[in-house]
Design a protein around this motif. Structure first.
Motif, PDB file in Angstrom:
ATOM      1  N   PRO A 165      87.160   5.719 -35.214  1.00  0.00           N
ATOM      2  CA  PRO A 165      88.960   5.465 -35.156  1.00  0.00           C
ATOM      3  C   PRO A 165      89.056   6.516 -36.568  1.00  0.00           C
ATOM      4  O   PRO A 165      88.450   6.934 -37.000  1.00  0.00           O
ATOM      5  CB  PRO A 165      88.696   4.021 -36.656  1.00  0.00           C
ATOM      6  CG  PRO A 165      87.703   4.381 -37.648  1.00  0.00           C
ATOM      7  CD  PRO A 165      86.884   4.837 -36.193  1.00  0.00           C
ATOM      8  N   ILE A 166      90.859   6.623 -36.587  1.00  0.00           N
ATOM      9  CA  ILE A 166      90.772   7.778 -37.526  1.00  0.00           C
ATOM     10  C   ILE A 166      91.500   6.827 -38.979  1.00  0.00           C
ATOM     11  O   ILE A 166      91.595   5.905 -39.456  1.00  0.00           O
ATOM     12  CB  ILE A 166      92.899   7.663 -36.932  1.00  0.00           C
ATOM     13  CG1 ILE A 166      92.403   8.088 -35.512  1.00  0.00           C
ATOM     14  CG2 ILE A 166      93.397   8.643 -38.406  1.00  0.00           C
ATOM     15  CD1 ILE A 166      94.696   8.133 -34.503  1.00  0.00           C
ATOM     16  N   PRO A 167      90.550   7.762 -39.626  1.00  0.00           N
ATOM     17  CA  PRO A 167      90.068   7.554 -40.903  1.00  0.00           C
ATOM     18  C   PRO A 167      91.626   6.879 -41.206  1.00  0.00           C
ATOM     19  O   PRO A 167      92.412   7.844 -41.739  1.00  0.00           O
ATOM     20  CB  PRO A 167      89.372   7.937 -41.951  1.00  0.00           C
ATOM     21  CG  PRO A 167      90.044   9.630 -40.627  1.00  0.00           C
ATOM     22  CD  PRO A 167      89.930   9.064 -39.474  1.00  0.00           C
ATOM     23  N   PRO A 168      91.701   6.089 -42.224  1.00  0.00           N
ATOM     24  CA  PRO A 168      93.317   5.457 -43.411  1.00  0.00           C
ATOM     25  C   PRO A 168      93.596   6.606 -43.875  1.00  0.00           C
ATOM     26  O   PRO A 168      94.217   7.349 -44.868  1.00  0.00           O
ATOM     27  CB  PRO A 168      92.503   4.359 -44.065  1.00  0.00           C
ATOM     28  CG  PRO A 168      91.891   3.933 -42.626  1.00  0.00           C
ATOM     29  CD  PRO A 168      90.895   5.102 -42.191  1.00  0.00           C
ATOM     30  N   SER A 169      92.142   6.673 -44.821  1.00  0.00           N
ATOM     31  CA  SER A 169      92.368   8.328 -46.065  1.00  0.00           C
ATOM     32  C   SER A 169      93.094   9.485 -45.540  1.00  0.00           C
ATOM     33  O   SER A 169      93.700  10.473 -46.224  1.00  0.00           O
ATOM     34  CB  SER A 169      90.771   9.001 -46.317  1.00  0.00           C
ATOM     35  OG  SER A 169      90.479   9.094 -45.557  1.00  0.00           O
ATOM     36  N   LEU A 170      93.404   9.724 -44.429  1.00  0.00           N
ATOM     37  CA  LEU A 170      94.403  10.820 -43.728  1.00  0.00           C
ATOM     38  C   LEU A 170      95.525   9.743 -44.335  1.00  0.00           C
ATOM     39  O   LEU A 170      96.375  11.665 -44.731  1.00  0.00           O
ATOM     40  CB  LEU A 170      94.259  10.531 -42.540  1.00  0.00           C
ATOM     41  CG  LEU A 170      93.624  11.068 -41.362  1.00  0.00           C
ATOM     42  CD1 LEU A 170      93.941  11.525 -39.860  1.00  0.00           C
ATOM     43  CD2 LEU A 170      93.319  12.765 -41.573  1.00  0.00           C
ATOM     44  N   VAL A 171      96.374   9.318 -45.035  1.00  0.00           N
ATOM     45  CA  VAL A 171      97.481   8.972 -46.070  1.00  0.00           C
ATOM     46  C   VAL A 171      97.838  10.009 -47.256  1.00  0.00           C
ATOM     47  O   VAL A 171      98.346  10.421 -47.274  1.00  0.00           O
ATOM     48  CB  VAL A 171      97.626   7.611 -45.740  1.00  0.00           C
ATOM     49  CG1 VAL A 171      96.479   7.431 -46.641  1.00  0.00           C
ATOM     50  CG2 VAL A 171      99.665   7.351 -46.511  1.00  0.00           C
ATOM     51  N   ILE A 205      96.280   3.100 -34.214  1.00  0.00           N
ATOM     52  CA  ILE A 205      97.117   4.158 -34.934  1.00  0.00           C
ATOM     53  C   ILE A 205      97.256   3.491 -36.562  1.00  0.00           C
ATOM     54  O   ILE A 205      97.872   2.463 -36.582  1.00  0.00           O
ATOM     55  CB  ILE A 205      98.413   4.980 -34.111  1.00  0.00           C
ATOM     56  CG1 ILE A 205      98.056   5.366 -32.626  1.00  0.00           C
ATOM     57  CG2 ILE A 205      99.038   5.396 -35.209  1.00  0.00           C
ATOM     58  CD1 ILE A 205      99.601   5.920 -32.650  1.00  0.00           C
ATOM     59  N   PRO A 206      97.027   3.928 -37.555  1.00  0.00           N
ATOM     60  CA  PRO A 206      96.645   3.202 -39.348  1.00  0.00           C
ATOM     61  C   PRO A 206      98.342   3.155 -39.244  1.00  0.00           C
ATOM     62  O   PRO A 206      98.937   4.332 -38.893  1.00  0.00           O
ATOM     63  CB  PRO A 206      96.183   4.745 -39.851  1.00  0.00           C
ATOM     64  CG  PRO A 206      94.958   5.486 -39.071  1.00  0.00           C
ATOM     65  CD  PRO A 206      96.222   5.558 -37.296  1.00  0.00           C
ATOM     66  N   ASN A 253      90.950   7.923 -26.519  1.00  0.00           N
ATOM     67  CA  ASN A 253      90.999   6.571 -26.683  1.00  0.00           C
ATOM     68  C   ASN A 253      91.886   4.866 -27.310  1.00  0.00           C
ATOM     69  O   ASN A 253      91.260   4.139 -27.847  1.00  0.00           O
ATOM     70  CB  ASN A 253      89.744   5.766 -26.291  1.00  0.00           C
ATOM     71  CG  ASN A 253      88.764   6.470 -24.649  1.00  0.00           C
ATOM     72  OD1 ASN A 253      89.236   6.740 -23.890  1.00  0.00           O
ATOM     73  ND2 ASN A 253      87.650   7.508 -25.546  1.00  0.00           N
ATOM     74  N   LEU A 254      92.908   5.996 -28.052  1.00  0.00           N
ATOM     75  CA  LEU A 254      93.856   4.762 -29.021  1.00  0.00           C
ATOM     76  C   LEU A 254      93.919   3.493 -28.187  1.00  0.00           C
ATOM     77  O   LEU A 254      94.954   3.928 -27.054  1.00  0.00           O
ATOM     78  CB  LEU A 254      94.512   5.727 -29.697  1.00  0.00           C
ATOM     79  CG  LEU A 254      94.180   6.761 -30.457  1.00  0.00           C
ATOM     80  CD1 LEU A 254      95.069   7.395 -31.063  1.00  0.00           C
ATOM     81  CD2 LEU A 254      93.102   6.872 -31.764  1.00  0.00           C
ATOM     82  N   ASN A 255      94.472   2.042 -28.581  1.00  0.00           N
ATOM     83  CA  ASN A 255      95.243   1.185 -28.072  1.00  0.00           C
ATOM     84  C   ASN A 255      96.465   0.350 -29.200  1.00  0.00           C
ATOM     85  O   ASN A 255      95.902   0.893 -30.840  1.00  0.00           O
ATOM     86  CB  ASN A 255      93.928   0.073 -27.805  1.00  0.00           C
ATOM     87  CG  ASN A 255      92.479  -0.128 -29.085  1.00  0.00           C
ATOM     88  OD1 ASN A 255      92.878   0.072 -30.192  1.00  0.00           O
ATOM     89  ND2 ASN A 255      91.399  -0.099 -28.022  1.00  0.00           N
ATOM     90  N   GLY A 256      96.360  -0.663 -28.684  1.00  0.00           N
ATOM     91  CA  GLY A 256      97.471  -1.204 -29.534  1.00  0.00           C
ATOM     92  C   GLY A 256      99.108  -0.733 -29.771  1.00  0.00           C
ATOM     93  O   GLY A 256      98.684   0.076 -28.124  1.00  0.00           O
ATOM     94  N   SER A 257      99.762  -0.580 -30.273  1.00  0.00           N
ATOM     95  CA  SER A 257     101.139  -0.983 -30.396  1.00  0.00           C
ATOM     96  C   SER A 257     100.866   0.318 -30.908  1.00  0.00           C
ATOM     97  O   SER A 257     100.557   0.815 -32.020  1.00  0.00           O
ATOM     98  CB  SER A 257     101.942  -1.520 -30.544  1.00  0.00           C
ATOM     99  OG  SER A 257     101.597  -2.083 -32.202  1.00  0.00           O
ATOM    100  N   SER A 283      98.641  10.036 -23.070  1.00  0.00           N
ATOM    101  CA  SER A 283      97.084   9.977 -22.043  1.00  0.00           C
ATOM    102  C   SER A 283      96.828   9.303 -23.454  1.00  0.00           C
ATOM    103  O   SER A 283      94.944   9.485 -23.482  1.00  0.00           O
ATOM    104  CB  SER A 283      96.425  10.952 -22.481  1.00  0.00           C
ATOM    105  OG  SER A 283      97.011  11.649 -21.127  1.00  0.00           O
ATOM    106  N   ASN A 284      96.341   7.862 -23.640  1.00  0.00           N
ATOM    107  CA  ASN A 284      96.178   7.049 -24.324  1.00  0.00           C
ATOM    108  C   ASN A 284      95.990   5.572 -23.714  1.00  0.00           C
ATOM    109  O   ASN A 284      96.328   5.502 -22.656  1.00  0.00           O
ATOM    110  CB  ASN A 284      96.092   6.470 -26.258  1.00  0.00           C
ATOM    111  CG  ASN A 284      95.671   8.124 -26.731  1.00  0.00           C
ATOM    112  OD1 ASN A 284      94.512   7.815 -27.386  1.00  0.00           O
ATOM    113  ND2 ASN A 284      96.768   8.401 -27.373  1.00  0.00           N
TER     114      ASN A 284
END
Length: 517
Positions: A216-222, A241-242, A260-264, A290-291
């Protein structure tokens, strides 16, 4: 490092004893037009700029250097502070470069050469004051990024991009708290993006594009609140996407495409627009294409009023196009193709007068094209093919005079084709097959010319469109045409002799008409 060269000066090999003179030798061998090196004396705090512009000058300087005593030669090496050899066609390895002999080096730029092999662990011997390290675009540097790179704590710019490096994202990089730019794109880096990336709090540019990162994309990017550019595209990232990303209010460029990100799409992503008073930056480029994103497009996307490039194609988005897009007045490219969108094109799209590229193809959009689209005077590419549009093409579409590509295929359009579609003389690609058009082929096609009267139209596909009448002789005035498809219509009469002028024609289909011999 060993370089092959040919020279009548037999003393040259004896002079390559320090990195300082190695620099000048490189420039003499590769005939570089100008070389700039900055030298700083620790005892006098003086700095001078030395320009070596000619081969003979370099040899003269090397000869003079050889006449100096060893202590002076060593001193000159220790005074090098900026070493810039980018775009010099250097080929070799880094392993014989004695980095410890450059204790005052602040900049090392070897960008865009042909260096190969691994980055030596001696990279940690560089000056702790070095701020710029650029090995990018050498293409053949391989192996792991050495842990020792984390010792260079003064680095503000690190570019290892466009190589063949294979390693995970190093935890030791979390020590580089002064980094403002980190470029690792186009390598073979793997593993997950570690939470420690959030420690690089000074970053304003991060590019990890085109690697093999997973997870996953790490939440620490924030925590990277100063980021203006963030690209994680073309990896194997998963998950959603966080939502925390909506707090990164300095972002101007954001790309998570080709993962391969999913969700809204986070409903608060509109907060990225930085509309708060006193903040100057706002999102200008958003690419989530392209996700496997699903759900509807949030209306808050309309808050991104400075957005110029917007890509959401090749997802699983549903619902309608938000009317709030009317606020995207800076938009130049909008690509929503290959989703599951329904409903109409909102008439508010006509307010986006800077729009150059609009792609809504491969959706389930229906009803007719709004007449307000005539206001899109900058539009060059309009892709509406493979939808469920119906009704007649508005005559107002003739006012879009900059069109180069118009794709209307595989819909349920009726009525006549736009008779003045080539009024702007720019059209190059026009398809309208698999519709229910009637009437003649537009005679205005003969106007698809440039200022030099060179006909621009290259592809014309009007097959299966229920066209009637005679085949227009103006088709023979399209000398660049290589594809002409008019099959499965109700055209009558004979084929005009002017078609013999189409010297570039490669694909021709007139089958299933009522043409006479």
């Amino acid at each position: 490092m060993t370089f092959e060269y040919s020279s009548s000066n037999s003393f040259l090999p004896q002079l390559i004893t320090t990195p300082f003179f190695f620099i000048f030798l490189i420039f003499s061998l590769y005939s570089i037009s100008s070389f700039h090196a900055t030298f700083t004396s620790a005892s006098t705090s003086s700095t001078f700029l030395l320009n070596v512009e000619h081969h003979q000058e370099a040899l003269t300087f090397l000869s003079w250097k050889a006449s100096l005593d060893n202590q002076t030669q060593s001193f000159l090496s220790s005074c090098v502070s900026n070493l810039d050899l980018h775009n010099c066609s250097l080929r070799g390895t880094l392993h014989n470069l004695n980095l410890s002999s450059l204790p005052n080096l602040l900049t090392l730029n070897l960008h865009n050469n042909s260096l190969y092999g691994t980055i030596p662990i001696s990279i940690g011997n560089l000056s702790k004051l070095i701020t710029v390290l650029d090995f990018g675009s050498n293409h053949e540097l391989s192996g792991s990024i050495p842990q020792e790179i984390g010792l260079l704590t003064s680095l503000s710019f690190l570019d290892l991009s466009t190589n063949n490096l294979t390693s995970p994202f190093l935890p030791s990089m979390g020590n580089l708290r002064n980094l403002t730019t980190l470029l690792l794109q186009a390598n073979e880096l793997f593993g997950s993006i570690p939470p420690k990336i959030g420690l690089l709090s000074s970053l304003n540019g991060l590019d990890l594009t085109d690697n093999n990162f997973i997870g996953p994309i790490p939440p620490s990017l924030v925590d990277l609140r100063n980021l203006t550019t963030l690209s994680l595209k073309s990896n194997n990232l998963i998950g959603s996407i966080p939502r925390e990303i909506t707090l990164m209010r300095s972002l101007a460029y954001l790309s998570f495409s080709n993962n391969n990100l999913n969700g809204s799409i986070p409903t608060l992503i509109g907060n990225l627009s930085n509309l708060e008073i006193g903040l100057l930056r706002s999102l200008k480029n958003l690419d989530l294409s392209s996700n496997d994103l699903s759900g509807s497009m949030p209306a808050s996307l309309g808050n991104l009023s400075r957005l110029s490039l917007f890509y959401l194609y090749d997802n699983k988005l549903s619902g309608s196009i938000p009317q709030e897009f009317e606020s995207l007045r800076s938009l130049q490219v909008l690509q929503l193709d290959d989703n599951n969108l329904i409903g109409t094109i909102p008439k508010e799209i006509g307010l986006l007068r800077l729009l150059d590229d609009l792609d809504l193809s491969f959706n389930n959009l229906s009803v007719s094209i709004p007449t307000a689209m005539e206001n899109l005077s900058s539009l060059a590419n309009l892709f509406l093919h493979y939808n469920e549009f119906n009704g007649a093409i508005p005559v107002e579409m003739n006012n879009i005079t900059n069109l180069k590509s118009l794709q209307l295929a595989d819909n349920n359009f009726i009525g006549h084709l736009p008779q003045e579609i080539c009024l702007g003389r720019a059209l190059e690609n026009f398809t309208a097959f698999e519709n229910h058009f009637t009437g003649p082929i537009p005679k205005s096609l003969k106007h698809c010319t440039s200022l030099f009267r060179m006909i621009q139209l290259r592809q014309l596909d009007l097959s299966a469109s229920h066209l009637t009448g005679k085949m227009s002789k103006e088709l023979g005035m399209l000398p660049l045409l290589f594809k002409l498809l008019l099959g499965n219509n109700n055209l009558s009469g004979s084929m005009p002799s002017e078609l013999g002028n189409l010297s570039n024609l490669e694909i021709l289909n007139f089958t299933s008409n009522n043409l006479s011999k």
